[in-house]
Enzyme design. Structure first.
Site, PDB file in Angstrom:
ATOM      1  N   HIS A  86      44.191 -28.949  29.602  1.00 13.38           N
ATOM      2  CA  HIS A  86      42.959 -29.540  30.234  1.00 13.38           C
ATOM      3  C   HIS A  86      42.260 -30.712  29.654  1.00 13.38           C
ATOM      4  O   HIS A  86      41.999 -30.808  28.362  1.00 13.38           O
ATOM      5  CB  HIS A  86      41.723 -28.370  30.097  1.00 13.38           C
ATOM      6  CG  HIS A  86      40.701 -28.240  30.995  1.00 13.38           C
ATOM      7  ND1 HIS A  86      40.795 -28.216  32.194  1.00 13.38           N
ATOM      8  CD2 HIS A  86      39.394 -28.504  30.719  1.00 13.38           C
ATOM      9  CE1 HIS A  86      39.609 -28.150  33.035  1.00 13.38           C
ATOM     10  NE2 HIS A  86      38.769 -28.347  31.947  1.00 13.38           N
ATOM     11  N   LYS A  99      35.372 -30.756  40.215  1.00 16.90           N
ATOM     12  CA  LYS A  99      34.787 -31.650  39.165  1.00 16.90           C
ATOM     13  C   LYS A  99      35.942 -32.213  38.575  1.00 16.90           C
ATOM     14  O   LYS A  99      36.769 -31.759  37.993  1.00 16.90           O
ATOM     15  CB  LYS A  99      33.684 -30.803  38.228  1.00 16.90           C
ATOM     16  CG  LYS A  99      33.723 -31.447  37.007  1.00 16.90           C
ATOM     17  CD  LYS A  99      32.339 -30.834  36.371  1.00 16.90           C
ATOM     18  CE  LYS A  99      32.569 -30.439  34.705  1.00 16.90           C
ATOM     19  NZ  LYS A  99      31.371 -30.168  34.117  1.00 16.90           N
ATOM     20  N   LYS A 107      37.479 -34.708  35.513  1.00 12.94           N
ATOM     21  CA  LYS A 107      37.019 -35.082  34.167  1.00 12.94           C
ATOM     22  C   LYS A 107      37.676 -36.322  34.036  1.00 12.94           C
ATOM     23  O   LYS A 107      38.742 -36.656  33.990  1.00 12.94           O
ATOM     24  CB  LYS A 107      37.745 -34.114  33.184  1.00 12.94           C
ATOM     25  CG  LYS A 107      36.973 -32.992  33.174  1.00 12.94           C
ATOM     26  CD  LYS A 107      35.623 -32.947  32.403  1.00 12.94           C
ATOM     27  CE  LYS A 107      35.062 -31.722  32.156  1.00 12.94           C
ATOM     28  NZ  LYS A 107      33.657 -31.983  31.342  1.00 12.94           N
ATOM     29  N   ASP A 167      32.614 -35.883  35.761  1.00 13.40           N
ATOM     30  CA  ASP A 167      32.059 -35.580  34.450  1.00 13.40           C
ATOM     31  C   ASP A 167      32.627 -36.705  33.483  1.00 13.40           C
ATOM     32  O   ASP A 167      33.885 -36.713  33.422  1.00 13.40           O
ATOM     33  CB  ASP A 167      32.306 -34.107  34.026  1.00 13.40           C
ATOM     34  CG  ASP A 167      31.225 -33.958  32.947  1.00 13.40           C
ATOM     35  OD1 ASP A 167      30.709 -34.978  32.244  1.00 13.40           O
ATOM     36  OD2 ASP A 167      31.382 -32.766  32.200  1.00 13.40           O
ATOM     37  N   GLU A 186      28.030 -36.939  36.328  1.00 14.19           N
ATOM     38  CA  GLU A 186      27.575 -36.103  35.121  1.00 14.19           C
ATOM     39  C   GLU A 186      27.795 -36.702  33.853  1.00 14.19           C
ATOM     40  O   GLU A 186      28.834 -37.401  33.475  1.00 14.19           O
ATOM     41  CB  GLU A 186      28.372 -34.900  34.917  1.00 14.19           C
ATOM     42  CG  GLU A 186      28.105 -33.876  33.872  1.00 14.19           C
ATOM     43  CD  GLU A 186      28.714 -32.295  34.294  1.00 14.19           C
ATOM     44  OE1 GLU A 186      29.416 -32.127  35.123  1.00 14.19           O
ATOM     45  OE2 GLU A 186      28.761 -31.581  32.941  1.00 14.19           O
ATOM     46  N   ASP A 238      24.096 -33.425  31.293  1.00 16.64           N
ATOM     47  CA  ASP A 238      24.527 -32.221  30.449  1.00 16.64           C
ATOM     48  C   ASP A 238      24.370 -32.369  29.011  1.00 16.64           C
ATOM     49  O   ASP A 238      23.308 -31.572  28.657  1.00 16.64           O
ATOM     50  CB  ASP A 238      26.151 -32.358  30.922  1.00 16.64           C
ATOM     51  CG  ASP A 238      26.750 -31.005  30.239  1.00 16.64           C
ATOM     52  OD1 ASP A 238      26.073 -29.985  29.781  1.00 16.64           O
ATOM     53  OD2 ASP A 238      27.995 -30.743  30.260  1.00 16.64           O
ATOM     54  N   LYS A 288      23.153 -24.385  30.136  1.00 17.95           N
ATOM     55  CA  LYS A 288      24.311 -23.473  29.277  1.00 17.95           C
ATOM     56  C   LYS A 288      23.641 -22.753  28.237  1.00 17.95           C
ATOM     57  O   LYS A 288      23.041 -23.371  27.365  1.00 17.95           O
ATOM     58  CB  LYS A 288      25.407 -24.796  28.707  1.00 17.95           C
ATOM     59  CG  LYS A 288      26.165 -25.443  29.638  1.00 17.95           C
ATOM     60  CD  LYS A 288      27.279 -26.468  28.705  1.00 17.95           C
ATOM     61  CE  LYS A 288      27.932 -27.281  29.960  1.00 17.95           C
ATOM     62  NZ  LYS A 288      28.802 -28.167  29.405  1.00 17.95           N
ATOM     63  N   GLU A 303      29.740 -23.699  37.524  1.00 16.39           N
ATOM     64  CA  GLU A 303      31.136 -23.839  37.058  1.00 16.39           C
ATOM     65  C   GLU A 303      31.587 -22.772  36.397  1.00 16.39           C
ATOM     66  O   GLU A 303      32.208 -23.053  35.178  1.00 16.39           O
ATOM     67  CB  GLU A 303      31.162 -25.251  36.427  1.00 16.39           C
ATOM     68  CG  GLU A 303      30.319 -25.348  35.285  1.00 16.39           C
ATOM     69  CD  GLU A 303      30.245 -26.714  34.583  1.00 16.39           C
ATOM     70  OE1 GLU A 303      30.754 -27.855  35.150  1.00 16.39           O
ATOM     71  OE2 GLU A 303      29.892 -26.915  33.132  1.00 16.39           O
TER      72      GLU A 303
END
Ligand code: MUC
Ligand code: MG
Length: 375
Positions: free
Chosen positions: A24, A169, A171, A200, A226, A251, A275, A329
């Site tokens: 990831h 989304k 990255k 993001d 983001e 964020d 979050k 998410e």
């Protein structure tokens, strides 16, 4: 005589390393494994509360690492709670905040364990403790971050065909702006109107790079941008939000209610990623949500790629909100190859089912927990 008050007797923390289903790739780190800090909080009435504190990529995402979360709970936070009355969660939150600065991920794990225990004790769900649900099924997006454009496109079609996710989304920020924009535009072109595509940047751009990048992403049909710039540069976030039509999502810039207030007062327009890890627990995260609602900011249910316990705790909080314009998410458990709970969350119809209580509605699988615990 009067019944003995229930008190917190014991708090145990464990580091749990779970492999991811694929690498990831984020702008600051590539993950092959996720480390959960699992909290087991035993109370004098025999009830056990579960909590989770999780970050991303060691110390590359923020100032707390899995090891510091465990160490700071064991050394500083647990001794503040042991022997205290279990039921008054607000008093315990105030006590933790009075004696310990920051360390919101560690505090979130403990607040979660307190809520789980109280819910189990009263035989209600955490969402019920938080005032009750508005929604039992919450939309969940998927993050495409394999690092390979073609693989991301295949992954997206698979998720769409499975009716698992319809929002994605991406990255970006690790490569040049031109490469990143190209990657994003190819994915958007392949998926067309079947999917909403968001990006993001995880703070990777300076403001002038952001102006160039966002203009191109807006042209490519991207729906949400983001955290393009440094978390501390709220002024840049505010300027960017006013400059472009495409929506801006704060964020890292909005950890808690104070940050939210600064952004609102500074003229930010856009959305806040909630979050539990940033705010210090579900209750604190909802404080920020209520400020956002009162100030016309849109909401998004964010993740630190938690496992099932942290994800469930977040879902109980988000379920109480009347509206989340950008959905959630909360896909963390789906990125992990295995789990440490007896029954996984139910993902279907582009979202996830709120687990029924009592408490979080989550039971540990002791064998799996032992197997994946760091020795
Ligand atoms: C972040 O910054 O949003 C959320 C989804 C994902 O893939 O990474 C996280 C962190
Ligand atoms: Mg983010």
């Amino acid at each position: 005589g009067a019944p003995m008050p229930v008190v917190i007797e014991h708090i145990e923390t464990q580091l749990v390393d779970l492999p991811t289903i694929r690498p990831h790739k984020l702008s600051m780190a590539t993950m092959g494994c996720q480390t959960l800090v699992i909290v087991r909080m035993r109370h004098s009435d025999g009830v056990e509360g579960l909590g989770e504190g999780t970050t991303i990529g060691g110390l590359s995402y923020g100032p707390e690492s899995p090891e510091s979360i465990k160490c700071n709970i064991d050394t500083y936070l647990a001794p503040l709670l042991i022997g205290q009355s279990s039921a008054n969660i607000n008093a315990l939150r105030a006590r933790m905040n009075r004696h310990v600065r920051g360390n919101t991920i560690a505090k979130s794990a403990l607040e979660t364990a307190l809520l789980d225990a109280q819910g189990k004790r009263l035989e209600v769900s955490v969402a019920t403790l938080l005032g009750g649900t508005n929604h039992d099924h919450l939309p969940v997006l998927w993050t495409l971050a394999s690092g390979d454009t073609q693989q991301d496109i295949e992954e997206a079609f698979q998720r769409l065909d499975d009716r698992r996710h319809c929002d994605f989304k991406l990255k970006i920020g690790a490569n040049s702006v031109d490469q990143d924009v190209n990657h994003v535009a190819m994915i958007k072109e392949a998926l067309g109107e079947r999917a909403s595509i968001r990006v993001d940047i995880n703070q990777a751009w300076d403001e002038s790079t952001a102006v160039r990048g966002i203009a191109a992403l807006q042209n490519a049909g991207i729906d949400l941008i983001e955290q393009p710039v440094d978390a501390r540069d709220k002024a840049a976030m505010i300027r960017l939000s006013r400059r472009f039509n495409v929506s801006m999502l704060a964020d890292e810039a909005v950890q808690d209610t104070r940050d939210g207030l600064d952004l609102v007062c500074g003229g930010f327009s856009g959305a806040f990623a909630l979050k539990i890890a940033k705010s210090g627990g579900p209750l604190e995260a909802l404080e920020l949500a209520h400020l956002a609602q009162a100030s016309g900011m849109e909401l998004y249910g964010g993740t630190m790629l938690e496992g099932t316990i942290g994800t469930a705790a977040s879902l109980h909080a988000w379920s109480t909100l009347s509206e989340m314009a950008w959905g959630t998410e909360m896909f963390g458990p789906l990125l992990l190859e295995d789990d440490i709970v007896a029954e996984p969350l139910s993902y279907h119809e582009f979202g996830v089912e709120l687990p029924a209580g009592p408490g979080l509605g989550i039971t540990l699988d002791e064998d799996k927990l032992t197997h994946y615990s760091r020795k």
